[in-house]
Design a protein around this motif. Structure first.
Motif, mmCIF file in Angstrom:
data_model
loop_
_atom_site.group_PDB
_atom_site.id
_atom_site.type_symbol
_atom_site.label_atom_id
_atom_site.label_comp_id
_atom_site.label_asym_id
_atom_site.label_seq_id
_atom_site.Cartn_x
_atom_site.Cartn_y
_atom_site.Cartn_z
ATOM 1 N N TRP A 151 50.976 50.852 155.222
ATOM 2 C CA TRP A 151 51.238 52.068 154.459
ATOM 3 C C TRP A 151 51.983 53.101 155.286
ATOM 4 O O TRP A 151 52.832 53.827 154.769
ATOM 5 N N ARG A 152 51.724 53.173 156.567
ATOM 6 C CA ARG A 152 52.386 54.157 157.420
ATOM 7 C C ARG A 152 53.888 53.931 157.460
ATOM 8 O O ARG A 152 54.673 54.871 157.465
ATOM 9 N N GLN A 153 54.292 52.673 157.461
ATOM 10 C CA GLN A 153 55.719 52.363 157.459
ATOM 11 C C GLN A 153 56.370 52.807 156.160
ATOM 12 O O GLN A 153 57.503 53.280 156.148
ATOM 13 N N SER A 154 55.649 52.663 155.044
ATOM 14 C CA SER A 154 56.235 52.991 153.750
ATOM 15 C C SER A 154 56.448 54.487 153.561
ATOM 16 O O SER A 154 57.184 54.911 152.664
ATOM 17 N N LEU A 155 55.799 55.322 154.392
ATOM 18 C CA LEU A 155 56.005 56.755 154.284
ATOM 19 C C LEU A 155 57.452 57.131 154.582
ATOM 20 O O LEU A 155 57.996 58.077 154.015
ATOM 21 N N PHE A 156 58.074 56.399 155.489
ATOM 22 C CA PHE A 156 59.479 56.626 155.804
ATOM 23 C C PHE A 156 60.066 55.314 156.290
ATOM 24 O O PHE A 156 59.784 54.881 157.406
ATOM 25 N N ASP A 157 60.843 54.665 155.469
ATOM 26 C CA ASP A 157 61.398 53.368 155.813
ATOM 27 C C ASP A 157 62.911 53.424 155.677
ATOM 28 O O ASP A 157 63.445 53.339 154.574
ATOM 29 N N PRO A 158 63.628 53.563 156.789
ATOM 30 C CA PRO A 158 65.086 53.629 156.717
ATOM 31 C C PRO A 158 65.762 52.276 156.621
ATOM 32 O O PRO A 158 66.986 52.185 156.690
ATOM 33 N N GLY A 159 64.971 51.206 156.488
ATOM 34 C CA GLY A 159 65.560 49.881 156.300
ATOM 35 C C GLY A 159 66.084 49.236 157.572
ATOM 36 O O GLY A 159 67.065 48.488 157.537
ATOM 37 N N LEU A 160 65.432 49.494 158.699
ATOM 38 C CA LEU A 160 65.867 48.883 159.952
ATOM 39 C C LEU A 160 65.570 47.386 159.965
ATOM 40 O O LEU A 160 64.596 46.922 159.376
ATOM 41 N N THR A 161 66.411 46.640 160.680
ATOM 42 C CA THR A 161 66.119 45.233 160.901
ATOM 43 C C THR A 161 64.995 45.125 161.924
ATOM 44 O O THR A 161 64.677 46.086 162.636
ATOM 45 N N ASP A 162 64.410 43.932 162.009
ATOM 46 C CA ASP A 162 63.336 43.730 162.985
ATOM 47 C C ASP A 162 63.834 44.003 164.406
ATOM 48 O O ASP A 162 63.122 44.601 165.228
ATOM 49 N N GLU A 207 69.639 54.494 164.845
ATOM 50 C CA GLU A 207 69.689 55.956 164.749
ATOM 51 C C GLU A 207 70.498 56.408 163.542
ATOM 52 O O GLU A 207 70.121 57.359 162.849
ATOM 53 N N ALA A 208 71.610 55.723 163.264
ATOM 54 C CA ALA A 208 72.427 56.073 162.101
ATOM 55 C C ALA A 208 71.646 55.871 160.812
ATOM 56 O O ALA A 208 71.686 56.703 159.893
ATOM 57 N N ALA A 209 70.900 54.755 160.716
ATOM 58 C CA ALA A 209 70.114 54.480 159.515
ATOM 59 C C ALA A 209 69.001 55.500 159.331
ATOM 60 O O ALA A 209 68.745 55.966 158.214
ATOM 61 N N VAL A 210 68.337 55.854 160.430
ATOM 62 C CA VAL A 210 67.241 56.828 160.354
ATOM 63 C C VAL A 210 67.756 58.182 159.891
ATOM 64 O O VAL A 210 67.186 58.826 159.006
ATOM 65 N N MET A 211 68.852 58.644 160.481
ATOM 66 C CA MET A 211 69.381 59.965 160.132
ATOM 67 C C MET A 211 69.904 59.988 158.692
ATOM 68 O O MET A 211 69.702 60.965 157.963
ATOM 69 N N ALA A 212 70.564 58.914 158.281
ATOM 70 C CA ALA A 212 71.077 58.860 156.913
ATOM 71 C C ALA A 212 69.937 58.868 155.909
ATOM 72 O O ALA A 212 69.983 59.567 154.893
ATOM 73 N N PHE A 214 66.892 60.025 156.398
ATOM 74 C CA PHE A 214 66.233 61.326 156.471
ATOM 75 C C PHE A 214 66.992 62.372 155.656
ATOM 76 O O PHE A 214 66.404 63.227 154.999
ATOM 77 N N CYS A 215 68.286 62.291 155.678
ATOM 78 C CA CYS A 215 69.113 63.260 154.945
ATOM 79 C C CYS A 215 69.335 62.854 153.498
ATOM 80 O O CYS A 215 70.038 63.545 152.745
ATOM 81 N N GLY A 216 68.789 61.723 153.083
ATOM 82 C CA GLY A 216 68.916 61.295 151.692
ATOM 83 C C GLY A 216 70.263 60.724 151.349
ATOM 84 O O GLY A 216 70.647 60.669 150.182
ATOM 85 N N LEU A 217 70.996 60.227 152.365
ATOM 86 C CA LEU A 217 72.349 59.733 152.120
ATOM 87 C C LEU A 217 72.380 58.246 151.801
ATOM 88 O O LEU A 217 73.347 57.748 151.268
ATOM 89 N N ARG A 218 71.323 57.509 152.164
ATOM 90 C CA ARG A 218 71.318 56.057 151.937
ATOM 91 C C ARG A 218 70.804 55.789 150.530
ATOM 92 O O ARG A 218 69.688 55.384 150.296
ATOM 93 N N GLN A 219 71.669 56.021 149.529
ATOM 94 C CA GLN A 219 71.249 56.006 148.133
ATOM 95 C C GLN A 219 71.322 54.616 147.514
ATOM 96 O O GLN A 219 70.485 54.247 146.705
ATOM 97 N N TYR A 220 72.347 53.865 147.847
ATOM 98 C CA TYR A 220 72.548 52.589 147.178
ATOM 99 C C TYR A 220 72.676 51.447 148.172
ATOM 100 O O TYR A 220 73.367 50.466 147.947
ATOM 101 N N GLY A 221 71.982 51.567 149.299
ATOM 102 C CA GLY A 221 72.042 50.520 150.312
ATOM 103 C C GLY A 221 71.112 49.393 150.000
ATOM 104 O O GLY A 221 70.294 49.454 149.124
#
Length: 221
Positions: A151-162, A207-212, A214-221
């Motif tokens: 559940w902790r991961q689902s709070l903020f998941d920027p879609g990083l690879t393993d 870092e790019a995925a996390v920042m995007a 966080f800023c709500g830019l990764r809308q349709y990835g």
């Protein structure tokens, strides 16, 4: 307890009018089902939408299945939509696949172009498999990620690879993100047993995925 990240693609002939609107219009940047109740004769949904309010409201008003809706503004480009609708046949079958013992759908559900919906489900392996097998033929399903649910991961998941997650964890452990910095990219590379350039690339992409995200830019990835 396993989780699946799923991508459902609805065939063109069964797509909801709002799905069709998203495909045909550039007015909506993001359409997310935050919460829903499908237990009654009519469905009740709460959506978070980023886009132009008037075209979206017009599409809702024109949809025969939508009984009533209310839009509450957040700012100039985002709003909530609370609506009731009569359940289309394909939704009846799709919801039925997920409404079984041993399976939980974790909101939100994001609606993307080309009739796509992305969601996460948690549950027992056998029940999850039954769910996938029970989806209607008009819904094509792709399992994008499988793992142990946290559940902790689902709070903020920027879609990083393993591998990107491993790189970030290593960077934290060696003090790469400390202020002042205590560790180097070379130290991260040693932990990952890879070259310095490869470690640096993993970190940059993470870092790019996390920042995007966080800023709500990764809308349709």
């Amino acid at each position: 307890m396993n989780y699946l990240d799923l991508r459902l693609r609805f065939a063109p002939e069964v797509r909801h009018p709002i799905h069709q609107f998203i495909d045909a219009s550039t007015a909506v940047d993001r359409d997310v089902l935050v919460h829903g109740n499908t237990l009654g004769e009519e469905d009740t949904f709460l959506f978070y939408v980023v886009g132009d309010r008037e075209p979206y409201a017009a599409a809702l008003a024109a949809a025969d299945s939508v009984v009533d809706f209310e839009i509450t503004g957040i700012d100039d480009r985002s709003f909530y939509t609370f609506l009731r609708q009569r359940r289309p046949d394909v939704d009846e079958e799709t919801f039925g696949a997920f409404q079984r013992t041993g399976v939980i759908v974790i909101p939100p559900i994001q609606f993307l172009p080309d009739g796509v919906a992305t969601l996460t489900v948690v549950g027992e392996s056998a029940a999850l498999q039954e769910t996938l097998q029970s989806l209607p033929a008009a819904v094509d399903v792709t399992v994008e990620r499988v793992g142990d649910y946290d559940w902790r991961q689902s709070l903020f998941d920027p879609g990083l690879t393993d591998r990107q997650r491993e790189a970030v964890r290593a960077a934290v452990d060696v003090g790469y993100y400390a202020v002042p910095r205590e560790g180097s990219v070379a130290a991260v590379a040693d932990t990952l047993e890879c070259s310095t350039s490869t470690a640096a690339e993993h970190l940059r992409k993470a870092e790019a995925a996390v920042m995007a995200a966080f800023c709500g830019l990764r809308q349709y990835g």
